[in-house]
Scaffold this active site. Structure first.
Site, PDB file in Angstrom:
ATOM      1  N   CYS A 151      -5.153   9.030   3.584  1.00  0.00           N
ATOM      2  CA  CYS A 151      -6.407   9.383   2.956  1.00  0.00           C
ATOM      3  C   CYS A 151      -6.279  10.830   2.463  1.00  0.00           C
ATOM      4  O   CYS A 151      -5.802  11.674   3.197  1.00  0.00           O
ATOM      5  CB  CYS A 151      -7.516   9.215   3.985  1.00  0.00           C
ATOM      6  SG  CYS A 151      -8.904  10.333   3.954  1.00  0.00           S
ATOM      7  N   GLU A 181     -11.288   6.780  -1.635  1.00  0.00           N
ATOM      8  CA  GLU A 181     -10.042   6.050  -1.836  1.00  0.00           C
ATOM      9  C   GLU A 181     -10.052   5.489  -3.252  1.00  0.00           C
ATOM     10  O   GLU A 181     -11.116   5.220  -3.822  1.00  0.00           O
ATOM     11  CB  GLU A 181      -9.895   4.928  -0.804  1.00  0.00           C
ATOM     12  CG  GLU A 181      -8.520   4.304  -0.777  1.00  0.00           C
ATOM     13  CD  GLU A 181      -7.409   5.329  -0.611  1.00  0.00           C
ATOM     14  OE1 GLU A 181      -6.860   5.764  -1.656  1.00  0.00           O
ATOM     15  OE2 GLU A 181      -7.105   5.704   0.527  1.00  0.00           O
TER      16      GLU A 181
END
Length: 364
Positions: free
Chosen positions: A2, A130
């Protein structure tokens, strides 16, 4: 993955949102490590090497403290191992922003000190971004915990508290109805937080000191696992989420829970929700409410908020925290003026939430 998060709560709000129960079942509100509250800056768009609020065991800083006592610290995203010999941490030749749970025991950077010494941490955030590849482009999404408690309850309770007898915070309501919160010096039994539920991501941290001497630098890595079924269409990886106070306590309590047992907590959990956002967030220098604004992928415009995002928006629009800092930003004056103008426009759902985070602190 991430590589980008958001954390928009003020330092005192982060502390309240991180209240926990110790081994004895007593509720505690973690304090910020000395000076670290000033290092943290709320942001809609936190990127690698930025400072984030991290929950850790107080024992790492005070050997006499109970191992289950927690403290908030500001740490830089991207782990620098204690054994790193260069004088400049930017000379790291490989990425340590994320650590795969499957091989965490095989990597020297994570096993030698972080795991063997119990240097486990919980990274706090509103949520993370994301990107899903769509043909030649990448579509960003904002991913976070579904919000089960109505944020209006938190503000309502604050208003009802007596300014002089509150055990968690002093609340002042202005003539305009704006609410400010001053954290009480003593917080024996803090009330359970009913505002925005922060995302709790498992991580490991380390402390690096320049070879020639100087200030110690605390840094962390986010541990990742295979994506849960509902997120697989966006990306194949996700942060290892600690769902609930018990998981958080066990991950941090390195005295009671050894590393091999703690690693078992790192599972793919189908507990998150998400919504698509504008490509505005792609530029890490952009730091405004637009980063979190839901968009309609077919029309590329604002869409009706979901139940969870409504709560998120309502929470930040419901008060003006007294200690909220200005977001860490590289915006030009023109961009800031544009944001101020946008706050005067009629807003629905998510925009209301975002506007609340943008209000300036009240002066005493």
């Amino acid at each position: 993955m991430c590589g980008r998060t958001a954390c928009t709560l003020a330092p005192d709000e982060v502390s309240r949102a991180c209240s926990y129960r110790n081994r004895g079942g007593q509720r505690r509100q973690p304090r910020w490590r000395d000076g670290d509250a000033d290092k943290y800056r709320p942001s809609y768009n936190k990127s690698l090497q930025s400072m984030s609020p991290v929950l850790v065991s107080q024992r790492h800083f005070d050997k006499t403290a109970p191992v289950d006592e927690c403290v908030l610290a500001s740490m830089r995203w991207g782990l620098i191992p204690a054994w790193f010999k260069e004088s400049d941490p930017s000379k790291m030749q490989y990425s340590t922003s994320n650590c795969r749970s499957e091989n965490i025991l095989e990597k020297k950077s994570y096993k030698k000190d972080p795991l063997l010494k119990g240097q486990r941490c919980v990274i706090m955030a509103d949520g993370f971004y994301e990107w899903r590849r769509v043909e030649k482009e990448k579509q960003p999404f904002f991913i976070y915990f579904p919000q089960k408690n109505g944020p209006s309850q938190e503000r309502k309770e604050d208003q009802q508290q007596d300014v002089t007898t509150s055990s968690t915070c002093n609340t002042v309501v202005s003539e305009k109805g704006e609410i400010s919160h001053d954290l009480a010096e003593e917080s024996e039994a803090p009330a359970e937080w009913t505002g925005w539920r922060l995302l709790t991501m498992a991580g490991v941290f380390d402390c690096w000191t320049p070879p020639g001497g100087g200030e110690a630098l605390y840094t962390y890595s986010v541990i990742t696992v295979n994506a849960s079924p509902n997120l697989q269409s966006i990306h194949d990886r996700m942060p290892a989420v600690l769902d609930g106070e018990d998981d958080v306590r066990r991950w941090l309590d390195f005295g009671e829970v050894k590393s091999l047992d703690a690693i078992k907590l790192l599972q793919s959990k189908d507990v998150l929700t998400f919504h698509p956002v504008s490509s505005f967030v792609n530029n890490s220098r952009n730091n405004s409410p637009e980063c979190l604004q839901p968009v309609d992928l077919s029309r590329k415009k604002e869409i009706k908020a979901t139940a969870s995002s409504k709560m998120m928006m309502s929470w930040l629009s419901s008060g003006s925290p007294a200690k909220r800092k200005e977001p860490d930003t590289n915006e030009t004056k023109g961009e800031q003026d544009s944001k101020a103008k946008s706050r005067c426009k009629p807003a629905g759902g998510l925009q209301l939430w975002l506007q609340g985070a943008n209000k300036k602190p009240r002066t005493k």
